[in-house]
Design a protein around this motif. Structure first.
Motif, PDB file in Angstrom:
ATOM      1  N   THR A 205       0.853  -1.191   0.000  1.00 32.41           N
ATOM      2  CA  THR A 205       0.000   0.000   0.000  1.00 32.41           C
ATOM      3  C   THR A 205       0.891   1.244   0.000  1.00 32.41           C
ATOM      4  O   THR A 205       2.046   1.201   0.460  1.00 32.41           O
ATOM      5  CB  THR A 205      -0.918   0.037   1.237  1.00 32.41           C
ATOM      6  OG1 THR A 205      -0.107   0.030   2.433  1.00 32.41           O
ATOM      7  CG2 THR A 205      -1.867  -1.141   1.243  1.00 32.41           C
ATOM      8  N   ALA A 206       0.352   2.348  -0.522  1.00 33.02           N
ATOM      9  CA  ALA A 206       1.083   3.613  -0.567  1.00 33.02           C
ATOM     10  C   ALA A 206       0.546   4.540   0.512  1.00 33.02           C
ATOM     11  O   ALA A 206      -0.668   4.605   0.745  1.00 33.02           O
ATOM     12  CB  ALA A 206       0.936   4.269  -1.938  1.00 33.02           C
ATOM     13  N   ALA A 207       1.467   5.252   1.184  1.00 33.21           N
ATOM     14  CA  ALA A 207       1.057   6.158   2.253  1.00 33.21           C
ATOM     15  C   ALA A 207       0.315   7.370   1.716  1.00 33.21           C
ATOM     16  O   ALA A 207      -0.461   7.998   2.440  1.00 33.21           O
ATOM     17  CB  ALA A 207       2.284   6.604   3.053  1.00 33.21           C
ATOM     18  N   GLU A 208       0.540   7.713   0.438  1.00 30.17           N
ATOM     19  CA  GLU A 208      -0.152   8.850  -0.173  1.00 30.17           C
ATOM     20  C   GLU A 208      -0.727   8.413  -1.505  1.00 30.17           C
ATOM     21  O   GLU A 208      -0.153   7.576  -2.212  1.00 30.17           O
ATOM     22  CB  GLU A 208       0.824  10.021  -0.403  1.00 30.17           C
ATOM     23  CG  GLU A 208       1.430  10.598   0.858  1.00 30.17           C
ATOM     24  CD  GLU A 208       2.407  11.729   0.531  1.00 30.17           C
ATOM     25  OE1 GLU A 208       2.134  12.478  -0.419  1.00 30.17           O
ATOM     26  OE2 GLU A 208       3.428  11.834   1.228  1.00 30.17           O
ATOM     27  N   GLU A 209      -1.858   8.996  -1.868  1.00 27.11           N
ATOM     28  CA  GLU A 209      -2.492   8.682  -3.137  1.00 27.11           C
ATOM     29  C   GLU A 209      -2.019   9.651  -4.224  1.00 27.11           C
ATOM     30  O   GLU A 209      -1.617  10.776  -3.944  1.00 27.11           O
ATOM     31  CB  GLU A 209      -4.019   8.755  -3.008  1.00 27.11           C
ATOM     32  CG  GLU A 209      -4.618   7.732  -2.060  1.00 27.11           C
ATOM     33  CD  GLU A 209      -6.132   7.821  -2.012  1.00 27.11           C
ATOM     34  OE1 GLU A 209      -6.683   8.758  -2.641  1.00 27.11           O
ATOM     35  OE2 GLU A 209      -6.763   6.973  -1.343  1.00 27.11           O
ATOM     36  N   GLY A 210      -2.084   9.192  -5.463  1.00 24.90           N
ATOM     37  CA  GLY A 210      -1.786  10.074  -6.596  1.00 24.90           C
ATOM     38  C   GLY A 210      -0.377   9.964  -7.133  1.00 24.90           C
ATOM     39  O   GLY A 210      -0.116  10.374  -8.273  1.00 24.90           O
ATOM     40  N   ILE A 211       0.560   9.438  -6.358  1.00 22.58           N
ATOM     41  CA  ILE A 211       1.948   9.354  -6.842  1.00 22.58           C
ATOM     42  C   ILE A 211       2.192   8.040  -7.571  1.00 22.58           C
ATOM     43  O   ILE A 211       2.900   7.993  -8.582  1.00 22.58           O
ATOM     44  CB  ILE A 211       2.940   9.525  -5.673  1.00 22.58           C
ATOM     45  CG1 ILE A 211       2.759  10.917  -5.053  1.00 22.58           C
ATOM     46  CG2 ILE A 211       4.381   9.330  -6.141  1.00 22.58           C
ATOM     47  CD1 ILE A 211       3.668  11.178  -3.865  1.00 22.58           C
ATOM     48  N   VAL A 212       1.593   6.944  -7.061  1.00 24.52           N
ATOM     49  CA  VAL A 212       1.757   5.641  -7.706  1.00 24.52           C
ATOM     50  C   VAL A 212       0.406   4.945  -7.811  1.00 24.52           C
ATOM     51  O   VAL A 212      -0.564   5.313  -7.132  1.00 24.52           O
ATOM     52  CB  VAL A 212       2.725   4.730  -6.907  1.00 24.52           C
ATOM     53  CG1 VAL A 212       4.125   5.325  -6.893  1.00 24.52           C
ATOM     54  CG2 VAL A 212       2.205   4.490  -5.494  1.00 24.52           C
ATOM     55  N   THR A 213       0.367   3.943  -8.669  1.00 22.80           N
ATOM     56  CA  THR A 213      -0.773   3.030  -8.728  1.00 22.80           C
ATOM     57  C   THR A 213      -0.241   1.626  -8.441  1.00 22.80           C
ATOM     58  O   THR A 213       0.868   1.278  -8.873  1.00 22.80           O
ATOM     59  CB  THR A 213      -1.447   3.058 -10.112  1.00 22.80           C
ATOM     60  OG1 THR A 213      -0.498   2.684 -11.112  1.00 22.80           O
ATOM     61  CG2 THR A 213      -1.981   4.448 -10.421  1.00 22.80           C
ATOM     62  N   ILE A 214      -1.001   0.838  -7.697  1.00 27.58           N
ATOM     63  CA  ILE A 214      -0.576  -0.512  -7.347  1.00 27.58           C
ATOM     64  C   ILE A 214      -1.643  -1.480  -7.820  1.00 27.58           C
ATOM     65  O   ILE A 214      -2.819  -1.367  -7.463  1.00 27.58           O
ATOM     66  CB  ILE A 214      -0.375  -0.651  -5.822  1.00 27.58           C
ATOM     67  CG1 ILE A 214       0.658   0.385  -5.323  1.00 27.58           C
ATOM     68  CG2 ILE A 214       0.079  -2.059  -5.465  1.00 27.58           C
ATOM     69  CD1 ILE A 214       0.840   0.392  -3.810  1.00 27.58           C
ATOM     70  N   GLU A 215      -1.223  -2.434  -8.646  1.00 29.32           N
ATOM     71  CA  GLU A 215      -2.177  -3.407  -9.183  1.00 29.32           C
ATOM     72  C   GLU A 215      -1.485  -4.756  -9.314  1.00 29.32           C
ATOM     73  O   GLU A 215      -0.461  -4.877 -10.012  1.00 29.32           O
ATOM     74  CB  GLU A 215      -2.700  -2.943 -10.542  1.00 29.32           C
ATOM     75  CG  GLU A 215      -3.779  -3.828 -11.106  1.00 29.32           C
ATOM     76  CD  GLU A 215      -4.359  -3.280 -12.399  1.00 29.32           C
ATOM     77  OE1 GLU A 215      -5.197  -3.981 -13.001  1.00 29.32           O
ATOM     78  OE2 GLU A 215      -3.967  -2.170 -12.796  1.00 29.32           O
ATOM     79  N   ASN A 216      -2.028  -5.750  -8.610  1.00 30.19           N
ATOM     80  CA  ASN A 216      -1.466  -7.109  -8.634  1.00 30.19           C
ATOM     81  C   ASN A 216       0.025  -7.114  -8.270  1.00 30.19           C
ATOM     82  O   ASN A 216       0.839  -7.825  -8.887  1.00 30.19           O
ATOM     83  CB  ASN A 216      -1.674  -7.757  -9.994  1.00 30.19           C
ATOM     84  CG  ASN A 216      -3.134  -7.940 -10.348  1.00 30.19           C
ATOM     85  OD1 ASN A 216      -3.966  -8.215  -9.466  1.00 30.19           O
ATOM     86  ND2 ASN A 216      -3.472  -7.789 -11.617  1.00 30.19           N
ATOM     87  N   GLY A 217       0.370  -6.299  -7.278  1.00 27.49           N
ATOM     88  CA  GLY A 217       1.757  -6.268  -6.813  1.00 27.49           C
ATOM     89  C   GLY A 217       2.687  -5.427  -7.662  1.00 27.49           C
ATOM     90  O   GLY A 217       3.866  -5.243  -7.331  1.00 27.49           O
ATOM     91  N   LYS A 218       2.192  -4.870  -8.770  1.00 26.40           N
ATOM     92  CA  LYS A 218       3.004  -4.046  -9.667  1.00 26.40           C
ATOM     93  C   LYS A 218       2.758  -2.579  -9.338  1.00 26.40           C
ATOM     94  O   LYS A 218       1.620  -2.122  -9.338  1.00 26.40           O
ATOM     95  CB  LYS A 218       2.629  -4.341 -11.120  1.00 26.40           C
ATOM     96  CG  LYS A 218       3.345  -3.471 -12.130  1.00 26.40           C
ATOM     97  CD  LYS A 218       2.895  -3.833 -13.546  1.00 26.40           C
ATOM     98  CE  LYS A 218       3.506  -2.923 -14.580  1.00 26.40           C
ATOM     99  NZ  LYS A 218       3.051  -3.260 -15.954  1.00 26.40           N
ATOM    100  N   ILE A 219       3.850  -1.854  -9.066  1.00 27.61           N
ATOM    101  CA  ILE A 219       3.747  -0.439  -8.688  1.00 27.61           C
ATOM    102  C   ILE A 219       4.248   0.412  -9.850  1.00 27.61           C
ATOM    103  O   ILE A 219       5.403   0.280 -10.294  1.00 27.61           O
ATOM    104  CB  ILE A 219       4.569  -0.138  -7.421  1.00 27.61           C
ATOM    105  CG1 ILE A 219       4.139  -1.066  -6.279  1.00 27.61           C
ATOM    106  CG2 ILE A 219       4.436   1.312  -7.022  1.00 27.61           C
ATOM    107  CD1 ILE A 219       4.983  -0.912  -5.015  1.00 27.61           C
ATOM    108  N   SER A 220       3.388   1.292 -10.366  1.00 27.96           N
ATOM    109  CA  SER A 220       3.742   2.174 -11.491  1.00 27.96           C
ATOM    110  C   SER A 220       3.618   3.621 -11.052  1.00 27.96           C
ATOM    111  O   SER A 220       2.819   3.966 -10.173  1.00 27.96           O
ATOM    112  CB  SER A 220       2.813   1.922 -12.688  1.00 27.96           C
ATOM    113  OG  SER A 220       2.862   0.568 -13.084  1.00 27.96           O
ATOM    114  N   GLY A 221       4.403   4.502 -11.677  1.00 23.12           N
ATOM    115  CA  GLY A 221       4.352   5.919 -11.351  1.00 23.12           C
ATOM    116  C   GLY A 221       3.165   6.612 -11.974  1.00 23.12           C
ATOM    117  O   GLY A 221       2.778   6.333 -13.109  1.00 23.12           O
ATOM    118  N   ALA A 222       2.569   7.525 -11.210  1.00 26.31           N
ATOM    119  CA  ALA A 222       1.448   8.324 -11.713  1.00 26.31           C
ATOM    120  C   ALA A 222       1.796   9.804 -11.724  1.00 26.31           C
ATOM    121  O   ALA A 222       1.275  10.573 -12.526  1.00 26.31           O
ATOM    122  CB  ALA A 222       0.207   8.089 -10.863  1.00 26.31           C
TER     123      ALA A 222
END
Length: 246
Positions: A205-222
């Motif tokens: 999980t990310a402590a803040e929203e909007g910076i990354v997206t997490i889907e199926n364990g894959k973290i991408s930059g937003a």
């Protein structure tokens, strides 16, 4: 006697006739100029004939060898030798600026001088945290992200305590400060390994929203920024800092 006189008379007549003929001949003659003598004519000499000369031919036009224009040096510019890096102790310094413009003519600044200062092209670590440093000259502005990780081992000690280690597609992550670049399409697939080296999939999980997206364990930059990523396993919180760059 008569015959003698006749003879004398005939002789006299003949003499007179001869004298008349002589006088007539003399009178009939006109004084003649000496025959005109033409000046001796030289045999006509032919004008010396010059050897036939060919029409003057212009030398062939030769194009000068093609020469490349002299190489022009690119205009002087500013540049940084890093787009992001980390410090690991207070007072650590690193020269980031390496442009052609003299450092004295460039404006250097930091988004947070309580974390990092940037003077004359040299960045200096002040305190734990993150800051962006800038170099600006005549409207051109460059930036670099700096991370000060002095207390990272204390905050993230549970990750590498021997119970779990943090791994990703880039291998073992021991400093727990990872960067991904959006323009390169980079992403992160973090996971844990236990003391025996077994791979353990967890939910991040990310402590803040909007910076990354997490889907199926894959973290991408937003969006660019820095965010704390964490998971909970066996009642322990495992976390690391992820920075998203352009």
């Amino acid at each position: 006697m008569k015959n003698k006189n006749i003879i004398i008379l005939v002789v006299a007549l003949v003499a007179v006739l001869a004298i008349v003929l002589v006088l007539v001949g003399i009178a009939g003659k006109t004084p003649t100029d000496p025959p005109a003598t033409e000046p001796p004519t030289e045999a006509p000499t032919e004008a010396p004939t010059e050897a036939p000369t060919e029409a003057p031919t212009e030398p062939p036009v030769t194009e000068p060898p093609a020469t490349e224009p002299p190489a022009t040096e690119p205009p002087a510019s500013i540049s940084l030798n890093r787009t992001d890096f980390s410090f690991f102790r207070t007072g650590e310094k690193f020269r980031v600026y390496d442009g052609d413009i003299k450092a004295s003519e460039v404006t250097f600044s930091s988004s947070n001088e309580k974390v990092v200062t940037f003077v004359n092209g040299v960045a200096t670590a002040v305190a734990p945290g993150m800051a962006t440093i800038y170099a600006e000259y005549e409207g051109e502005k460059l930036e670099c992200y700096v991370h000060c990780l002095f207390d990272a081992s204390e905050k993230d000690g549970t990750v590498n305590s021997g119970k779990y280690t943090l791994w990703s597609m880039y291998g073992f992550e021991d400093d727990h400060d990872i960067t991904i670049h959006m323009h390169k399409g980079e992403y992160l697939d973090p996971y844990l390994k236990d003391a025996e080296g077994n791979k353990i999939s967890v939910e991040w999980t990310a402590a803040e929203e909007g910076i990354v997206t997490i889907e199926n364990g894959k973290i991408s930059g937003a969006a660019t920024g820095r965010v704390l990523i964490s998971c909970t396993i066996d009642g322990e919180i495992v976390e690391f800092m992820l920075r998203v760059a352009r």
